[in-house]
Design an enzyme around this catalytic site. Structure first.
Site, PDB file in Angstrom:
ATOM      1  N   ASP A 103     -15.629  -2.990  -4.781  1.00 11.49           N
ATOM      2  CA  ASP A 103     -15.728  -4.255  -4.030  1.00 11.49           C
ATOM      3  C   ASP A 103     -17.178  -4.719  -4.114  1.00 11.49           C
ATOM      4  OD1 ASP A 103     -13.775  -5.666  -1.676  1.00 11.49           O
ATOM      5  OD2 ASP A 103     -15.913  -6.177  -1.609  1.00 11.49           O
ATOM      6  N   SER A 104     -17.376  -6.036  -4.199  1.00 12.39           N
ATOM      7  CA  SER A 104     -18.753  -6.526  -4.333  1.00 12.39           C
ATOM      8  C   SER A 104     -19.501  -6.457  -2.994  1.00 12.39           C
ATOM      9  CB  SER A 104     -18.760  -7.961  -4.861  1.00 12.39           C
ATOM     10  OG  SER A 104     -17.961  -8.767  -4.030  1.00 12.39           O
ATOM     11  N   ARG A 129       0.850  -1.201   0.000  1.00 18.20           N
ATOM     12  CA  ARG A 129       0.000   0.000   0.000  1.00 18.20           C
ATOM     13  C   ARG A 129       0.882   1.245   0.000  1.00 18.20           C
ATOM     14  NH1 ARG A 129      -4.135  -3.192   3.230  1.00 18.20           N
ATOM     15  NH2 ARG A 129      -2.978  -3.013   5.155  1.00 18.20           N
ATOM     16  N   CYS A 161      -3.024 -14.020  -3.500  1.00 13.24           N
ATOM     17  CA  CYS A 161      -2.748 -14.456  -2.123  1.00 13.24           C
ATOM     18  C   CYS A 161      -3.064 -15.942  -1.955  1.00 13.24           C
ATOM     19  CB  CYS A 161      -3.514 -13.604  -1.116  1.00 13.24           C
ATOM     20  SG  CYS A 161      -5.283 -13.689  -1.324  1.00 13.24           S
ATOM     21  N   PHE A 203     -11.195  -4.881  -5.865  1.00 21.65           N
ATOM     22  CA  PHE A 203     -11.202  -5.777  -4.692  1.00 21.65           C
ATOM     23  C   PHE A 203     -10.627  -4.986  -3.511  1.00 21.65           C
ATOM     24  CE2 PHE A 203     -10.466  -8.457  -8.460  1.00 21.65           C
ATOM     25  CZ  PHE A 203     -11.535  -9.334  -8.371  1.00 21.65           C
TER      26      PHE A 203
HETATM   27  N1  SAH Z   1      -7.085  -5.086  -1.098  1.00 22.36           N
HETATM   28  C1  SAH Z   1      -7.743  -5.292   0.165  1.00 22.36           C
HETATM   29  C2  SAH Z   1      -7.999  -6.760   0.462  1.00 22.36           C
HETATM   30  C3  SAH Z   1      -8.815  -7.487  -0.585  1.00 22.36           C
HETATM   31  S1  SAH Z   1      -9.626  -8.911   0.005  1.00 22.36           S
HETATM   32  C4  SAH Z   1      -6.944  -4.611   1.277  1.00 22.36           C
HETATM   33  O1  SAH Z   1      -5.840  -4.096   1.049  1.00 22.36           O
HETATM   34  O2  SAH Z   1      -7.446  -4.567   2.388  1.00 22.36           O
HETATM   35  C5  SAH Z   1     -10.618  -9.348  -1.342  1.00 22.36           C
HETATM   36  C6  SAH Z   1     -11.896  -8.529  -1.510  1.00 22.36           C
HETATM   37  O3  SAH Z   1     -12.506  -8.911  -2.744  1.00 22.36           O
HETATM   38  C7  SAH Z   1     -12.971  -8.739  -0.451  1.00 22.36           C
HETATM   39  O4  SAH Z   1     -13.264  -7.515   0.142  1.00 22.36           O
HETATM   40  C8  SAH Z   1     -14.202  -9.262  -1.212  1.00 22.36           C
HETATM   41  O5  SAH Z   1     -15.418  -8.695  -0.753  1.00 22.36           O
HETATM   42  C9  SAH Z   1     -13.915  -8.791  -2.612  1.00 22.36           C
HETATM   43  N2  SAH Z   1     -14.511  -9.581  -3.699  1.00 22.36           N
HETATM   44  C10 SAH Z   1     -14.593 -10.926  -3.807  1.00 22.36           C
HETATM   45  N3  SAH Z   1     -15.133 -11.263  -4.999  1.00 22.36           N
HETATM   46  C11 SAH Z   1     -15.387 -10.115  -5.659  1.00 22.36           C
HETATM   47  C12 SAH Z   1     -15.921  -9.797  -6.954  1.00 22.36           C
HETATM   48  N4  SAH Z   1     -16.285 -10.754  -7.808  1.00 22.36           N
HETATM   49  N5  SAH Z   1     -16.024  -8.499  -7.295  1.00 22.36           N
HETATM   50  C13 SAH Z   1     -15.626  -7.511  -6.441  1.00 22.36           C
HETATM   51  N6  SAH Z   1     -15.119  -7.756  -5.232  1.00 22.36           N
HETATM   52  C14 SAH Z   1     -14.997  -9.030  -4.832  1.00 22.36           C
END
Ligand code: SAH
Length: 394
Positions: free
Chosen positions: A251-252, A213, A338, A229
């Site tokens: 984010d979904s 980040r 991950c 995401f």
């Molecule tokens: N980048 C974030 C962590 C991501 S975790 C950080 O730094 O904190 C993965 C995320 O993807 C979750 O919040 C989940 O809700 C989201 N997610 C999962 N499937 C998804 C989709 N099809 N479209 C959008 N978001 C999604």
């Protein structure tokens, strides 16, 4: 002490002698004594030579090793291991730092404690136990944490309900096992985040992306940024901090998007440069045109097991093609995986295939991994799970 004895088949002692902390059930010749799940057992080779002490569990990983020395697993053992983990975080500037009060205190095998995760959130320690043996040692673990932190500990929250094997006899329930709901706003490199460990994903925050980040913030000045995401907006806050022209978070999960907006408000008086969308990432990416200079793709683990590896790689490929095709010329893509079962090489090959699909000139600028509070035990390569590439797209 007289522990039940797990005797290995001839030749199966090799990996233990190289300090790998897992014994697979297929390596066991026989077990002497009465053993229950979670019990401490002694592991020996087939000539009865001592190899290790560890927690026994039913399943493919039969023993998780705590020590390769023949010593007592008592209160002193837990205090010693957790203190060493704490000192590492302190020495690298994560603990006792006025600009940072969120970090992983114990990273399972990476800290020599298989099955145990402890994350520290500004006074609250969140425990996640993945093995029954660890769960049965809760009291000693709690005592060690209390002793190490003293006044800097207000609460301990146990979040093992979904991580303890569901068929086991222990019935783990989420809840406070010391103190009660504490301060929920934490500081990471001076950025504020509201954490909901009771309802959030994992222990509440993806602490493992801290350094990545920070790197995003260094590249964000005057850029149009898309964080896909985004969860609670970790990368988005750093992009704003770095002076981005605009930041879009996707984010979904509606809850995650609400928290993203809250985190923005916590950090910036004027949040008009930011906009958040609760939509599916694949759909959002269908038609973004060439308006973004910097795109972050940090999807959840697409593969939890080897048998779905192929599908997972296809998912990463599709996603990366969409971003690489549309990103602005001269843009930067931060792309992550991950999934533990996706190796660094496999991930890179997938991004390579996606790149080749677009025909664009693409160069790797950074190869990213996990930070110091998620150390990789050199004898246990499986503890390395986070992989990222920063690519420059002409
Ligand atoms: N980048 C974030 C962590 C991501 S975790 C950080 O730094 O904190 C993965 C995320 O993807 C979750 O919040 C989940 O809700 C989201 N997610 C999962 N499937 C998804 C989709 N099809 N479209 C959008 N978001 C999604």
């Amino acid at each position: 002490m007289n522990y039940p004895k797990v005797i290995l088949k001839s030749g199966k002692d090799q990996s233990v002698r190289r300090y790998h902390p897992w014994i697979f059930s297929g390596a066991i010749k026989k077990i002497i004594g009465n053993v229950n799940e979670g019990d401490l057992v002694m592991v020996t080779d087939n000539k009865d030579e001592f190899l290790a002490l560890g927690h026994y569990q039913i399943g493919s990983i039969a023993v998780r090793i705590l020590t390769f020395k023949d010593k007592e697993i008592d209160a002193g053992f837990w205090k010693d291991k957790i203190s060493k983990a704490y000192n590492l975080r302190k020495n690298f500037g994560l603990a006792e730092n006025k600009n940072n009060n969120v970090y992983r205190l114990v990273h399972a095998e990476g800290d020599g404690l298989p099955g145990l995760i402890i994350d520290y959130y500004n006074g609250t320690a969140v425990l996640q136990m993945h093995s029954i043996g660890m769960y049965l040692n809760r009291e000693a673990i709690i005592e060690a944490i209390k002793e190490i932190y003293g006044d800097n500990l207000k609460a301990i929250y146990d979040k093992s309900e979904s991580t303890i094997p569901f068929k086991s006899e222990v019935e783990a329930k989420n809840g406070y096992i010391y103190g009660s709901s504490g301060e929920s706003v934490v500081l990471e490199y001076g950025n504020k985040f509201k954490i909901n460990w009771e309802e959030g994903q994992k222990t509440g925050f993806f602490i493992d992306q801290r350094e990545n980040r920070k790197l995003v913030s260094e590249y964000s000045k005057d850029q149009t940024v898309l964080n896909v995401f985004g969860y609670t907006g970790g990368f988005s806050v750093y992009a704003m901090q770095g002076g981005a022209k605009s930041v879009h978070s996707v984010d979904s999960s509606k809850k995650a998007i609400d928290l993203t907006n809250e985190n923005m408000e916590l950090n910036f008086e004027d949040t008009s440069r930011h906009e958040a969308f609760a939509v599916d990432a694949f759909e959002f990416l269908n038609d973004i045109g060439n308006k973004y200079d910097l795109i972050i793709l940090d999807p959840p683990a697409f593969a939890k097991h080897h048998n779905v590896l192929h599908n997972a790689l296809q998912g990463y490929k599709r996603l990366n093609i969409k971003a690489l095709e549309q990103i602005k010329s001269g843009g930067l893509l931060f792309t992550f995986s991950c999934s533990q079962v996706v190796s660094k090489e496999n991930f890179r090959k997938t991004v390579f295939t996606a790149a080749a699909n677009t025909g664009r000139n693409i160069r790797i600028l950074h190869q990213l991994s996990q930070p110091v509070d998620h150390p990789v035990n050199i004898y246990h390569p499986e503890s390395e799970y986070l992989k990222g590439l920063v690519v420059y797209v002409e």
